[in-house]
Design an enzyme around this catalytic site. Structure first.
Site, PDB file in Angstrom:
ATOM      1  N   LYS A  14     -14.639  16.318  12.199  1.00 12.67           N
ATOM      2  CA  LYS A  14     -15.640  15.890  13.002  1.00 12.67           C
ATOM      3  C   LYS A  14     -15.954  17.437  13.741  1.00 12.67           C
ATOM      4  O   LYS A  14     -15.191  18.070  14.327  1.00 12.67           O
ATOM      5  CB  LYS A  14     -14.941  15.059  14.289  1.00 12.67           C
ATOM      6  N   THR A  16       0.631  -1.176  -0.015  1.00 13.58           N
ATOM      7  CA  THR A  16       0.053  -0.100  -0.006  1.00 13.58           C
ATOM      8  C   THR A  16       0.911   1.249  -0.114  1.00 13.58           C
ATOM      9  O   THR A  16       1.996   1.211   0.525  1.00 13.58           O
ATOM     10  CB  THR A  16      -0.965   0.193   1.342  1.00 13.58           C
ATOM     11  N   TRP A  69     -20.240  14.079  11.794  1.00 11.71           N
ATOM     12  CA  TRP A  69     -19.252  13.864  10.516  1.00 11.71           C
ATOM     13  C   TRP A  69     -19.258  14.626   9.516  1.00 11.71           C
ATOM     14  O   TRP A  69     -20.443  14.879   8.856  1.00 11.71           O
ATOM     15  CB  TRP A  69     -18.959  12.432  10.231  1.00 11.71           C
ATOM     16  N   GLU A  82      -5.684  -4.074  -0.834  1.00  6.97           N
ATOM     17  CA  GLU A  82      -6.050  -5.391  -0.049  1.00  6.97           C
ATOM     18  C   GLU A  82      -7.049  -6.284  -0.609  1.00  6.97           C
ATOM     19  O   GLU A  82      -7.212  -7.767  -0.362  1.00  6.97           O
ATOM     20  CB  GLU A  82      -6.514  -4.905   1.288  1.00  6.97           C
TER      21      GLU A  82
END
Ligand code: ADP
Length: 545
Positions: free
Chosen positions: A441, A185, A446, A330
């Protein structure tokens, strides 16, 4: 063996290229090198030359399970490396050349690569890092010649090396659970982590890629691979293309819009895949030049959220059907956005809403959302949760990495924690709210930086947008919008806000908008928010809107 059951044939990468060589031998693989020259190969040649590469690797002492690195563009030699390395049972470790030297050295050391196949364009990287990577005993230069070896770096020329008279290696019958590939990654979330795919996982995900709801890779397609082969195995398309016997167009180093459009037109490309920035630049080029891409019927776009304005123009003006996908190293492809029979018949506006989301589950990758207490979140399209994934080609762990926080063991098995916050609606459409670490936040609620970026990019003066959260006395955090403007445009906060207002809740609107010359990107082309957060750490809200 139990009565009446099937044969026990292993799912191996070698079966893909064997199939393509046997049944689609004359189907072309077209590559462009760094000087702009075109080379026309085909599946039969790729199959033969990759076998000779295996033989050369074996003569160098590379054994099953050993890692072999590649630092290369999308071209036919890299494709041969895909099959030559996996075919003999070694592990194909694709390395992203856009990473910093220290990161490249880190992952080569972590993988303990023994041999690295390197494009001549990156020889300076080899010179700079060779002394840092003692496991590498040979650098194979992917070209017709190689520089002289020095004490520090031993080079051979790929063409001479695979041409030497030695017995051609017959690919072994491996165990399908053996590792075939290793991909790191990009480290946007810390040190790069290695994801290893087994032969079985590669074959299964290639099958998914060939389905109509995957990328619809089939022998009728001419595919322009605009995703680098060093990133997430080129979204498995180099493997799926062999499984299907599709024609492949490999653009080399030049991913400029003009070059891509030229490939699409000259090779009658029907399908392509790439990140949103690639398609944004292609659309801008088409608009500027008045050219079109009549052969191009479908594209897959993903890797970051694709703005609705981009999807609309591709669909409505250029007749390209867009599948908006989500995925990650992944698992490669984790969702797909093809219309169902029902959605195909809905009004365009209804279709648009669905295309702005990041697709739906494809068979093979199961998704789930959980809240901070680990409870499953409703699929109501509203409530965000942490996105979990599992399936036969989802990473079960990371290579040589002992950290069990990357997975969640629940009553019904193990799940990968994707690090994404998302919602899923009652039709199964996923919306990526944010990377968990990028979500803003504000007052306990959110705000999605991705939604704000997409809303801002619809403003005519804006070419690129990035949103970060910065500390705020009253709300905890508030969004700062950074924009890159079109050539002659002047910053008008009002104009941008007017475009954004109908698209997002009013309390999400940024507290400030700043024009910058350039937005920093990671090695995989994503906005580098780490850099922006540092750059704007001292930003004061005094000039706030
Ligand atoms: P890294 O950037 O760490 O190397 P990957 O290249 O594997 O990781 O990128 C995976 C991530 O990209 C996902 O976890 C997600 O945050 C983001 N991503 C991929 N597709 C989309 C999409 N369609 N919409 C929003 N984000 C996406």
């Amino acid at each position: 063996m139990a009565d009446g059951l099937n044969m026990n044939r292993q799912l191996l990468v070698s079966t893909l290229i064997n199939y393509a060589g046997r049944n689609h031998g004359a189907t072309e693989i077209i590559s462009t090198d760094s000087s702009g020259n075109t080379f026309r190969s085909n599946w039969s040649l790729i199959a033969e030359r990759s076998q000779r590469l295996s033989s050369a690797l074996a003569s160098e002492g590379v054994k099953q399970g050993d890692r072999v690195g590649t630092i290369a563009w999308n071209d036919y030699r890299h494709l041969e490396a895909y099959y030559g390395i996996c075919g003999m049972g070694a592990v194909l470790h694709t390395i992203n050349p856009r990473l910093h030297d220290s990161q490249i050295a880190y992952i080569i050391n972590h993988a303990e690569d023994q041999v690295v196949l390197i494009d001549p364009d990156f020889l300076e990287v080899a010179e700079r890092i060779a002394h840092l990577v003692p496991s590498v005993r040979l650098w194979v230069v992917l070209g017709d010649e190689a520089p002289k070896s020095s004490v520090a770096v031993k080079y051979v020329c790929y063409e001479t090396w695979i041409d030497e008279k030695r017995e051609v290696l017959i690919w072994p019958e491996l165990d399908e659970w053996a590792a075939a590939t290793l991909c790191y990654t990009s480290g946007t979330t810390g040190n790069p982590k290695g994801v290893s795919q087994s032969h079985r996982a590669i074959v299964l995900q290639s099958w998914a890629t060939c389905t109509g709801d995957g990328h619809n890779v089939n022998s009728g397609q001419s595919i322009l691979l605009a995703v680098p082969m060093f990133h997430v195995n080129g979204w498995a398309i180099p493997f799926a293309a062999a499984m299907a016997g599709a024609k492949l167009v490999l653009p080399g180093a030049n991913l400029d819009a003009g070059a891509l459009v030229e490939h699409i037109r000259s090779e009658e490309v029907t399908f392509s895949a790439g990140v949103p920035t690639i398609w944004l630049s292609v659309v801008q080029y088409l608009e500027r030049t008045g050219r079109d891409v009549p052969s191009l019927k479908q594209i897959a776009v993903g890797g970051s959220a694709a703005p609705s304005s981009l999807i609309d123009i591709l669909e409505d003006k250029y007749g390209v059907s867009v599948s908006h996908v989500w995925g990650m190293t992944e698992m490669t492809q984790g969702s797909a956005g093809r219309f169902t029979h029902r959605v195909e018949r809905l009004e365009r506006e209804e279709q648009r809403k669905r295309q702005s989301m990041a697709g739906r589950e494809i068979y093979g990758v199961e998704l789930s959302l959980i809240d901070s207490e680990g409870q499953e979140v409703d699929r109501d399209g509203q409530t965000p949760g942490e996105l979990l994934a599992r399936g036969p080609w989802v990473a079960g762990s990371y290579f040589r990495h002992d950290d069990d926080s990357t997975h969640l063991e629940s009553g019904d098995g193990s799940w990968l924690r994707t690090g994404d916050v998302a919602t899923i609606n009652d039709e199964g459409y996923i919306t990526i709210v944010d990377r968990a670490k990028d979500v803003i936040k504000s007052g306990g609620e959110w705000i999605s930086s991705i939604d704000l970026e997409n809303a801002a990019i619809a403003a005519p003066s804006v070419t690129e947008a990035a949103v970060i959260g910065l500390p705020h006395d009253r709300w905890g955090e508030r969004p700062l919008l950074l924009v890159v403007l079109h050539n002659e445009a002047e910053l008008s906060q009002e104009e941008i806000l007017d475009v954004m207002k109908p698209q997002v809740p009013s309390w999400w609107l940024p507290n400030d908008i700043v024009a910058i010359d350039q937005i920093p990107h990671t090695g995989t082309g994503k906005i580098d928010k780490k850099v922006l957060r540092t750059q704007f750490a001292d930003h004061s809200w005094s000039a706030a809107i």
